[in-house]
Motif scaffolding. Sequence first.
Motif, PDB file in Angstrom:
ATOM      1  N   SER A  14       0.598  -1.213   0.546  1.00 15.62           N
ATOM      2  CA  SER A  14       0.044  -0.127  -0.130  1.00 15.62           C
ATOM      3  C   SER A  14       0.629   1.229  -0.207  1.00 15.62           C
ATOM      4  CB  SER A  14      -0.925   0.360   1.278  1.00 15.62           C
ATOM      5  OG  SER A  14      -0.065   0.435   2.382  1.00 15.62           O
ATOM      6  N   VAL A  15      -0.164   2.112  -0.576  1.00 12.46           N
ATOM      7  CA  VAL A  15       1.112   3.001  -0.305  1.00 12.46           C
ATOM      8  C   VAL A  15       1.485   3.708   1.248  1.00 12.46           C
ATOM      9  CG1 VAL A  15       0.737   5.738  -1.169  1.00 12.46           C
ATOM     10  CG2 VAL A  15      -0.651   4.634  -2.447  1.00 12.46           C
ATOM     11  N   GLN A  16       0.809   3.901   1.695  1.00 11.76           N
ATOM     12  CA  GLN A  16       0.962   4.502   3.321  1.00 11.76           C
ATOM     13  C   GLN A  16       2.559   3.489   4.043  1.00 11.76           C
ATOM     14  OE1 GLN A  16      -1.722   3.317   2.181  1.00 11.76           O
ATOM     15  NE2 GLN A  16      -3.114   4.745   2.866  1.00 11.76           N
ATOM     16  N   SER A  17       2.415   1.883   2.843  1.00 15.64           N
ATOM     17  CA  SER A  17       2.946   1.660   3.850  1.00 15.64           C
ATOM     18  C   SER A  17       4.643   1.867   3.398  1.00 15.64           C
ATOM     19  CB  SER A  17       3.482  -0.485   3.584  1.00 15.64           C
ATOM     20  OG  SER A  17       3.769  -0.885   4.068  1.00 15.64           O
ATOM     21  N   VAL A  18       4.680   1.498   2.182  1.00 14.67           N
ATOM     22  CA  VAL A  18       5.899   2.267   0.919  1.00 14.67           C
ATOM     23  C   VAL A  18       6.438   3.518   2.002  1.00 14.67           C
ATOM     24  CG1 VAL A  18       6.889   2.875  -0.927  1.00 14.67           C
ATOM     25  CG2 VAL A  18       4.695   0.842  -1.331  1.00 14.67           C
ATOM     26  N   GLU A  19       5.640   4.654   1.656  1.00 15.30           N
ATOM     27  CA  GLU A  19       6.152   5.622   2.544  1.00 15.30           C
ATOM     28  C   GLU A  19       6.825   5.551   4.051  1.00 15.30           C
ATOM     29  OE1 GLU A  19       6.330   8.240   0.917  1.00 15.30           O
ATOM     30  OE2 GLU A  19       5.693   7.795  -0.807  1.00 15.30           O
ATOM     31  N   LYS A  20       6.441   5.043   4.669  1.00 21.50           N
ATOM     32  CA  LYS A  20       6.925   4.245   6.074  1.00 21.50           C
ATOM     33  C   LYS A  20       8.427   3.624   6.092  1.00 21.50           C
ATOM     34  CE  LYS A  20       5.720   3.094  10.328  1.00 21.50           C
ATOM     35  NZ  LYS A  20       4.698   1.325  11.227  1.00 21.50           N
ATOM     36  N   SER A  47       4.773  -2.715 -11.888  1.00 20.59           N
ATOM     37  CA  SER A  47       4.128  -4.204 -12.854  1.00 20.59           C
ATOM     38  C   SER A  47       4.868  -5.335 -11.545  1.00 20.59           C
ATOM     39  CB  SER A  47       5.097  -3.527 -13.550  1.00 20.59           C
ATOM     40  OG  SER A  47       6.598  -4.383 -13.439  1.00 20.59           O
ATOM     41  N   GLU A  48       4.212  -6.286 -12.517  1.00 18.46           N
ATOM     42  CA  GLU A  48       4.760  -7.607 -11.401  1.00 18.46           C
ATOM     43  C   GLU A  48       6.117  -7.597 -11.021  1.00 18.46           C
ATOM     44  OE1 GLU A  48       2.931 -10.161  -9.240  1.00 18.46           O
ATOM     45  OE2 GLU A  48       1.280  -8.411  -9.981  1.00 18.46           O
ATOM     46  N   ARG A  49       7.089  -7.001 -11.584  1.00 17.12           N
ATOM     47  CA  ARG A  49       8.456  -7.174 -12.005  1.00 17.12           C
ATOM     48  C   ARG A  49       9.006  -6.298 -11.415  1.00 17.12           C
ATOM     49  NH1 ARG A  49      11.379  -8.464 -17.489  1.00 17.12           N
ATOM     50  NH2 ARG A  49      12.465  -7.645 -16.466  1.00 17.12           N
ATOM     51  N   SER A  50       8.597  -5.421 -10.595  1.00 21.16           N
ATOM     52  CA  SER A  50       8.809  -3.571  -9.916  1.00 21.16           C
ATOM     53  C   SER A  50       8.871  -4.422  -8.608  1.00 21.16           C
ATOM     54  CB  SER A  50       7.179  -2.848  -9.620  1.00 21.16           C
ATOM     55  OG  SER A  50       7.645  -2.649 -11.344  1.00 21.16           O
ATOM     56  N   TYR A  51       9.745  -3.689  -8.027  1.00 24.93           N
ATOM     57  CA  TYR A  51      10.143  -3.688  -6.466  1.00 24.93           C
ATOM     58  C   TYR A  51       9.837  -2.078  -6.326  1.00 24.93           C
ATOM     59  CZ  TYR A  51      13.758  -7.431  -7.219  1.00 24.93           C
ATOM     60  OH  TYR A  51      14.142  -8.255  -6.749  1.00 24.93           O
ATOM     61  N   ASP A  52       9.162  -2.759  -4.170  1.00 28.17           N
ATOM     62  CA  ASP A  52       8.861  -1.340  -4.279  1.00 28.17           C
ATOM     63  C   ASP A  52      10.031  -0.177  -4.296  1.00 28.17           C
ATOM     64  OD1 ASP A  52       6.431  -2.951  -4.405  1.00 28.17           O
ATOM     65  OD2 ASP A  52       6.679  -4.148  -2.826  1.00 28.17           O
ATOM     66  N   ILE A  53      10.425  -0.603  -3.399  1.00 34.20           N
ATOM     67  CA  ILE A  53      11.899   0.799  -3.078  1.00 34.20           C
ATOM     68  C   ILE A  53      13.259  -0.096  -3.624  1.00 34.20           C
ATOM     69  CG2 ILE A  53      13.210   1.311  -0.747  1.00 34.20           C
ATOM     70  CD1 ILE A  53      10.001   1.354   0.929  1.00 34.20           C
ATOM     71  N   ALA A  54      13.667   0.942  -3.871  1.00 31.20           N
ATOM     72  CA  ALA A  54      14.936   0.775  -3.908  1.00 31.20           C
ATOM     73  C   ALA A  54      15.641   2.104  -2.955  1.00 31.20           C
ATOM     74  CB  ALA A  54      15.767   1.245  -5.172  1.00 31.20           C
ATOM     75  N   LEU A  55      17.166   0.997  -2.461  1.00 25.60           N
ATOM     76  CA  LEU A  55      18.242   1.914  -1.771  1.00 25.60           C
ATOM     77  C   LEU A  55      19.350   2.275  -1.930  1.00 25.60           C
ATOM     78  CD1 LEU A  55      18.844   2.768   1.326  1.00 25.60           C
ATOM     79  CD2 LEU A  55      18.902   0.779   1.433  1.00 25.60           C
ATOM     80  N   ILE A  56      19.184   3.528  -1.621  1.00 25.07           N
ATOM     81  CA  ILE A  56      21.072   3.854  -2.712  1.00 25.07           C
ATOM     82  C   ILE A  56      21.964   3.654  -2.048  1.00 25.07           C
ATOM     83  CG2 ILE A  56      22.358   4.771  -4.489  1.00 25.07           C
ATOM     84  CD1 ILE A  56      20.190   4.276  -5.905  1.00 25.07           C
ATOM     85  N   THR A  57      22.519   3.930  -1.122  1.00 30.67           N
ATOM     86  CA  THR A  57      24.197   4.229  -0.113  1.00 30.67           C
ATOM     87  C   THR A  57      25.531   4.597  -0.364  1.00 30.67           C
ATOM     88  OG1 THR A  57      23.879   2.110   1.018  1.00 30.67           O
ATOM     89  CG2 THR A  57      22.412   3.648   1.631  1.00 30.67           C
ATOM     90  N   LYS A  58      25.620   4.924   0.178  1.00 31.50           N
ATOM     91  CA  LYS A  58      27.411   4.748  -0.139  1.00 31.50           C
ATOM     92  C   LYS A  58      28.828   5.240   0.640  1.00 31.50           C
ATOM     93  CE  LYS A  58      26.702   7.231  -4.910  1.00 31.50           C
ATOM     94  NZ  LYS A  58      27.267   7.817  -5.688  1.00 31.50           N
ATOM     95  N   PHE A  59      29.299   4.652   1.175  1.00 33.94           N
ATOM     96  CA  PHE A  59      30.490   4.821   2.343  1.00 33.94           C
ATOM     97  C   PHE A  59      31.727   4.775   1.436  1.00 33.94           C
ATOM     98  CE2 PHE A  59      27.088   1.880   2.993  1.00 33.94           C
ATOM     99  CZ  PHE A  59      26.721   2.283   4.106  1.00 33.94           C
ATOM    100  N   ASP A  60      32.474   5.152   2.217  1.00 38.31           N
ATOM    101  CA  ASP A  60      34.060   5.872   2.040  1.00 38.31           C
ATOM    102  C   ASP A  60      34.876   4.233   1.545  1.00 38.31           C
ATOM    103  OD1 ASP A  60      33.874   8.496   2.370  1.00 38.31           O
ATOM    104  OD2 ASP A  60      34.478   8.271   4.204  1.00 38.31           O
ATOM    105  N   SER A  61      34.450   3.413   2.193  1.00 35.14           N
ATOM    106  CA  SER A  61      34.863   1.816   2.348  1.00 35.14           C
ATOM    107  C   SER A  61      34.613   0.741   2.850  1.00 35.14           C
ATOM    108  CB  SER A  61      36.270   2.206   3.354  1.00 35.14           C
ATOM    109  OG  SER A  61      36.263   1.928   4.598  1.00 35.14           O
ATOM    110  N   ILE A  62      34.903  -0.879   2.498  1.00 33.05           N
ATOM    111  CA  ILE A  62      33.862  -1.390   2.190  1.00 33.05           C
ATOM    112  C   ILE A  62      34.116  -1.662   4.258  1.00 33.05           C
ATOM    113  CG2 ILE A  62      36.115  -3.196   2.240  1.00 33.05           C
ATOM    114  CD1 ILE A  62      32.565  -3.782   0.781  1.00 33.05           C
ATOM    115  N   GLU A  63      35.023  -1.079   4.592  1.00 31.80           N
ATOM    116  CA  GLU A  63      35.332  -1.720   5.671  1.00 31.80           C
ATOM    117  C   GLU A  63      33.357  -0.613   6.490  1.00 31.80           C
ATOM    118  OE1 GLU A  63      38.138  -2.764   4.839  1.00 31.80           O
ATOM    119  OE2 GLU A  63      37.779  -0.541   4.152  1.00 31.80           O
ATOM    120  N   ASP A  64      33.685   0.478   6.313  1.00 33.24           N
ATOM    121  CA  ASP A  64      32.585   1.363   6.376  1.00 33.24           C
ATOM    122  C   ASP A  64      31.310   0.953   6.265  1.00 33.24           C
ATOM    123  OD1 ASP A  64      34.135   3.497   6.780  1.00 33.24           O
ATOM    124  OD2 ASP A  64      33.849   5.207   6.224  1.00 33.24           O
ATOM    125  N   LEU A  65      31.222   0.273   5.396  1.00 39.06           N
ATOM    126  CA  LEU A  65      30.040  -0.717   4.986  1.00 39.06           C
ATOM    127  C   LEU A  65      29.712  -1.864   5.991  1.00 39.06           C
ATOM    128  CD1 LEU A  65      27.402  -1.230   2.886  1.00 39.06           C
ATOM    129  CD2 LEU A  65      29.594  -2.431   1.250  1.00 39.06           C
TER     130      LEU A  65
END
Length: 67
Positions: A14-20, A47-65
């Motif tokens: 639902s729209v509310q769940s995705v926004e939360k 669509s059926e193939r769609s994901y609801d949310i995409a999260l993109i994050t950036k870190f300085d190093s693999i250790e920070d991730l």
Amino acid sequence: MITHVVLFKLKDRSVQSVEKAKDVLLGLKSKIPFLRYIEVGTDVLHSERSYDIALITKFDSIEDLQA
């Protein structure tokens, strides 16, 4: 710079769940000191193939991730 991408399919699509979920993910910025960048996108195609949310994050190093 390390870019980490995660795609989510929610049980409650639902729209509310995705926004939360989006708000919760964006709230990580103030809780993760190593996080340099965060972007949260939501599905616009619904669509059926769609994901609801995409999260993109950036870190300085693999250790920070991993921390």
